[in-house]
Design an enzyme around this catalytic site. Structure first.
Site, PDB file in Angstrom:
ATOM      1  N   SER A   6       0.840  -1.196   0.000  1.00 60.65           N
ATOM      2  CA  SER A   6       0.000   0.000   0.000  1.00 60.65           C
ATOM      3  C   SER A   6       0.876   1.247   0.000  1.00 60.65           C
ATOM      4  O   SER A   6       1.652   1.476   0.926  1.00 60.65           O
ATOM      5  CB  SER A   6      -0.904   0.010   1.234  1.00 60.65           C
ATOM      6  OG  SER A   6      -1.505   1.283   1.351  1.00 60.65           O
ATOM      7  N   HIS A  31      -1.407  -1.138  -4.190  1.00 60.46           N
ATOM      8  CA  HIS A  31      -2.677  -0.715  -3.599  1.00 60.46           C
ATOM      9  C   HIS A  31      -2.630   0.796  -3.369  1.00 60.46           C
ATOM     10  O   HIS A  31      -1.697   1.312  -2.742  1.00 60.46           O
ATOM     11  CB  HIS A  31      -2.883  -1.467  -2.279  1.00 60.46           C
ATOM     12  CG  HIS A  31      -4.197  -1.247  -1.627  1.00 60.46           C
ATOM     13  ND1 HIS A  31      -5.351  -1.886  -2.039  1.00 60.46           N
ATOM     14  CD2 HIS A  31      -4.564  -0.466  -0.585  1.00 60.46           C
ATOM     15  CE1 HIS A  31      -6.356  -1.508  -1.273  1.00 60.46           C
ATOM     16  NE2 HIS A  31      -5.917  -0.632  -0.385  1.00 60.46           N
ATOM     17  N   ASP A  33      -4.632   3.986  -1.863  1.00 59.47           N
ATOM     18  CA  ASP A  33      -5.704   4.367  -0.937  1.00 59.47           C
ATOM     19  C   ASP A  33      -6.140   5.800  -1.176  1.00 59.47           C
ATOM     20  O   ASP A  33      -5.377   6.731  -0.945  1.00 59.47           O
ATOM     21  CB  ASP A  33      -5.208   4.223   0.505  1.00 59.47           C
ATOM     22  CG  ASP A  33      -5.139   2.775   0.928  1.00 59.47           C
ATOM     23  OD1 ASP A  33      -6.176   2.094   0.843  1.00 59.47           O
ATOM     24  OD2 ASP A  33      -4.051   2.333   1.314  1.00 59.47           O
ATOM     25  N   MET A  35      -8.605   8.746  -0.065  1.00 55.30           N
ATOM     26  CA  MET A  35      -9.434   9.187   1.066  1.00 55.30           C
ATOM     27  C   MET A  35      -9.935  10.602   0.820  1.00 55.30           C
ATOM     28  O   MET A  35      -9.178  11.451   0.337  1.00 55.30           O
ATOM     29  CB  MET A  35      -8.600   9.171   2.343  1.00 55.30           C
ATOM     30  CG  MET A  35      -7.982   7.811   2.625  1.00 55.30           C
ATOM     31  SD  MET A  35      -7.020   7.884   4.130  1.00 55.30           S
ATOM     32  CE  MET A  35      -6.386   6.216   4.179  1.00 55.30           C
ATOM     33  N   HIS A  64      -8.396   1.827  -4.075  1.00 51.77           N
ATOM     34  CA  HIS A  64      -9.367   1.663  -2.987  1.00 51.77           C
ATOM     35  C   HIS A  64      -9.977   3.024  -2.671  1.00 51.77           C
ATOM     36  O   HIS A  64      -9.315   3.891  -2.092  1.00 51.77           O
ATOM     37  CB  HIS A  64      -8.615   1.070  -1.780  1.00 51.77           C
ATOM     38  CG  HIS A  64      -9.447   0.879  -0.567  1.00 51.77           C
ATOM     39  ND1 HIS A  64      -8.906   0.600   0.669  1.00 51.77           N
ATOM     40  CD2 HIS A  64     -10.794   0.904  -0.373  1.00 51.77           C
ATOM     41  CE1 HIS A  64      -9.869   0.480   1.553  1.00 51.77           C
ATOM     42  NE2 HIS A  64     -11.027   0.664   0.954  1.00 51.77           N
ATOM     43  N   MET A  66     -12.046   5.202  -0.586  1.00 53.03           N
ATOM     44  CA  MET A  66     -12.716   5.447   0.709  1.00 53.03           C
ATOM     45  C   MET A  66     -13.330   6.837   0.604  1.00 53.03           C
ATOM     46  O   MET A  66     -12.845   7.810   1.175  1.00 53.03           O
ATOM     47  CB  MET A  66     -11.676   5.370   1.832  1.00 53.03           C
ATOM     48  CG  MET A  66     -11.218   3.945   2.106  1.00 53.03           C
ATOM     49  SD  MET A  66      -9.656   3.902   2.994  1.00 53.03           S
ATOM     50  CE  MET A  66      -8.532   4.012   1.625  1.00 53.03           C
ATOM     51  N   MET A 135     -12.143  -5.469   5.066  1.00 57.70           N
ATOM     52  CA  MET A 135     -11.290  -4.553   5.831  1.00 57.70           C
ATOM     53  C   MET A 135     -11.009  -5.159   7.204  1.00 57.70           C
ATOM     54  O   MET A 135     -11.932  -5.621   7.888  1.00 57.70           O
ATOM     55  CB  MET A 135     -11.962  -3.189   6.011  1.00 57.70           C
ATOM     56  CG  MET A 135     -12.006  -2.316   4.762  1.00 57.70           C
ATOM     57  SD  MET A 135     -10.404  -1.979   4.011  1.00 57.70           S
ATOM     58  CE  MET A 135      -9.543  -1.117   5.336  1.00 57.70           C
ATOM     59  N   PHE A 141      -6.446   5.259   8.219  1.00 56.36           N
ATOM     60  CA  PHE A 141      -5.046   5.439   8.603  1.00 56.36           C
ATOM     61  C   PHE A 141      -4.280   4.126   8.472  1.00 56.36           C
ATOM     62  O   PHE A 141      -4.845   3.061   8.724  1.00 56.36           O
ATOM     63  CB  PHE A 141      -4.946   5.932  10.055  1.00 56.36           C
ATOM     64  CG  PHE A 141      -5.648   7.246  10.262  1.00 56.36           C
ATOM     65  CD1 PHE A 141      -4.979   8.448  10.028  1.00 56.36           C
ATOM     66  CD2 PHE A 141      -6.982   7.289  10.642  1.00 56.36           C
ATOM     67  CE1 PHE A 141      -5.641   9.662  10.182  1.00 56.36           C
ATOM     68  CE2 PHE A 141      -7.648   8.500  10.800  1.00 56.36           C
ATOM     69  CZ  PHE A 141      -6.973   9.696  10.564  1.00 56.36           C
ATOM     70  N   GLY A 143      -0.996   1.716   9.722  1.00 52.32           N
ATOM     71  CA  GLY A 143      -0.331   1.454  10.990  1.00 52.32           C
ATOM     72  C   GLY A 143      -1.231   1.066  12.143  1.00 52.32           C
ATOM     73  O   GLY A 143      -0.806   1.099  13.303  1.00 52.32           O
ATOM     74  N   ASP A 173      -7.061  -6.040   4.180  1.00 56.38           N
ATOM     75  CA  ASP A 173      -6.395  -4.732   4.216  1.00 56.38           C
ATOM     76  C   ASP A 173      -6.496  -4.139   5.618  1.00 56.38           C
ATOM     77  O   ASP A 173      -7.597  -3.912   6.118  1.00 56.38           O
ATOM     78  CB  ASP A 173      -7.096  -3.825   3.182  1.00 56.38           C
ATOM     79  CG  ASP A 173      -6.508  -2.437   3.086  1.00 56.38           C
ATOM     80  OD1 ASP A 173      -5.431  -2.187   3.638  1.00 56.38           O
ATOM     81  OD2 ASP A 173      -7.139  -1.590   2.413  1.00 56.38           O
ATOM     82  N   GLY A 174      -5.320  -3.901   6.203  1.00 54.83           N
ATOM     83  CA  GLY A 174      -5.274  -3.266   7.521  1.00 54.83           C
ATOM     84  C   GLY A 174      -4.599  -4.141   8.554  1.00 54.83           C
ATOM     85  O   GLY A 174      -5.096  -5.236   8.854  1.00 54.83           O
ATOM     86  N   GLY A 175      -3.455  -3.703   9.034  1.00 56.67           N
ATOM     87  CA  GLY A 175      -2.747  -4.464  10.064  1.00 56.67           C
ATOM     88  C   GLY A 175      -2.207  -5.794   9.578  1.00 56.67           C
ATOM     89  O   GLY A 175      -2.018  -6.722  10.378  1.00 56.67           O
TER      90      GLY A 175
HETATM   91  C1  DX5 Z   1      -6.440   1.827   5.655  1.00 55.39           C
HETATM   92  C2  DX5 Z   1      -6.055   1.590   4.221  1.00 55.39           C
HETATM   93  C3  DX5 Z   1      -4.967   0.600   4.084  1.00 55.39           C
HETATM   94  C4  DX5 Z   1      -3.667   1.003   4.727  1.00 55.39           C
HETATM   95  C5  DX5 Z   1      -3.118  -0.225   5.375  1.00 55.39           C
HETATM   96  O1  DX5 Z   1      -7.382   2.815   5.715  1.00 55.39           O
HETATM   97  O2  DX5 Z   1      -7.176   1.127   3.476  1.00 55.39           O
HETATM   98  O3  DX5 Z   1      -4.760   0.186   2.747  1.00 55.39           O
HETATM   99  O4  DX5 Z   1      -2.721   1.512   3.815  1.00 55.39           O
HETATM  100  O5  DX5 Z   1      -2.019   0.124   6.137  1.00 55.39           O
HETATM  101  P1  DX5 Z   1      -1.315  -0.875   7.137  1.00 55.39           P
HETATM  102  O6  DX5 Z   1      -0.850  -2.053   6.349  1.00 55.39           O
HETATM  103  O7  DX5 Z   1      -0.210  -0.045   7.681  1.00 55.39           O
HETATM  104  O8  DX5 Z   1      -2.331  -1.260   8.176  1.00 55.39           O
HETATM  105 ZN    ZN Z   2      -6.765   0.228   1.398  1.00 57.51          ZN
END
Ligand code: DX5
Ligand code: ZN
Length: 227
Positions: A6, A31, A33, A35, A64, A66, A135, A141, A143, A173-175
């Site tokens: 990402s 990927h 993102d 926003m 993606h 959002m 998700m 965000f 991290g 996606d996420g963590g």
């Molecule tokens: C979160 C995003 C993710 C983000 C994941 O809102 O959709 O794609 O970049 O970041 P990590 O891998 O750091 O959780």
């Molecule tokens: Zn994403």
């Protein structure tokens, strides 16, 4: 199994350089993102950034969105070089027309579901999508910590895919790190978005290779073959 770094976790002063690093690291997808400061409480980047990166790599661009009003962004991102556009099921009545709009632009269609949203809401759309994004953090965000309660949704998505003989990919996606990627792979995920855990490493190539090895080792399809 696809690894999708990402770009949100890259250095925002040199997206191009980091996109090329991801490519050279062996990742098939990038990927991106997007926003809007409304659907999520943060801003990232827009079609102009994607357009500038597009000539630097042949990687598949997984965009993606959002965003509360993706309808105004689909054409700009399609023109900027998106290969797939993911919209959120939380948009309710807008989902169906958005899916058709993405198809009309001849791009792959992704549908995302946030952690608090029941997975049942995606059911009416499964025949119409190329990818389901489960998700595993609340978006907005990078991290954040992986939410384990999302794992049964991946299993459900995999069960529906098998029962209905569908082909959509299951993305998480996420963590996502080596540990949580393994858990998701065992639950049925095949596409792994990772920001912090990949770009945070000194060797992106080493990090992508290691994650790939781990998800492949946890691929339930391969486990069946071994039996
Ligand atoms: C979160 C995003 C993710 C983000 C994941 O809102 O959709 O794609 O970049 O970041 P990590 O891998 O750091 O959780
Ligand atoms: Zn994403």
């Amino acid at each position: 199994m696809i690894i999708a770094p990402s770009l949100l976790a890259a250095n925002h002063a040199h997206f191009g350089k980091d996109a090329v690093r991801a490519d050279r690291a062996g990742a098939e997808w990038l990927h991106l993102d997007i926003m809007d400061g409304h659907f999520v409480p943060n801003l990232s980047f827009g079609p102009q950034a994607v357009k500038a990166i597009r000539p630097l790599t042949k990687m598949f661009f997984d965009v993606h969105l959002m965003c509360s009003k993706p309808e105004i962004l689909l054409e700009p991102f399609a023109r900027a070089g998106a290969d797939e556009m993911i919209i959120h099921v939380e948009l309710g009545d807008q989902v169906e027309p958005l899916i058709w709009q993405i198809r009309k632009l001849e791009k792959k269609v992704g549908l995302a579901v946030n952690p608090p949203t029941p997975i049942a809401l995606v059911q009416p759309f499964l025949e119409k999508i190329d990818l389901l994004l489960v998700m595993t953090v609340n978006p907005g965000f990078g991290g954040q910590s992986f939410i384990h309660e999302c794992l049964p949704k991946i299993q459900q998505a995999e069960a529906w895919r098998r029962e209905r003989k569908l082909q959509y990919r299951i993305e998480v996606d996420g963590g996502i790190n080596n540990q949580t990627a393994a858990e998701c792979a065992r639950a049925g995920a095949d596409t792994f978005v990772a920001g912090t855990s990949l770009f945070g490493q000194r060797s992106l190539k080493g990090a992508v290779a290691k994650m790939r090895k781990i998800v492949n080792a946890n691929d339930p399809a391969l486990a069946d073959l071994k039996v």
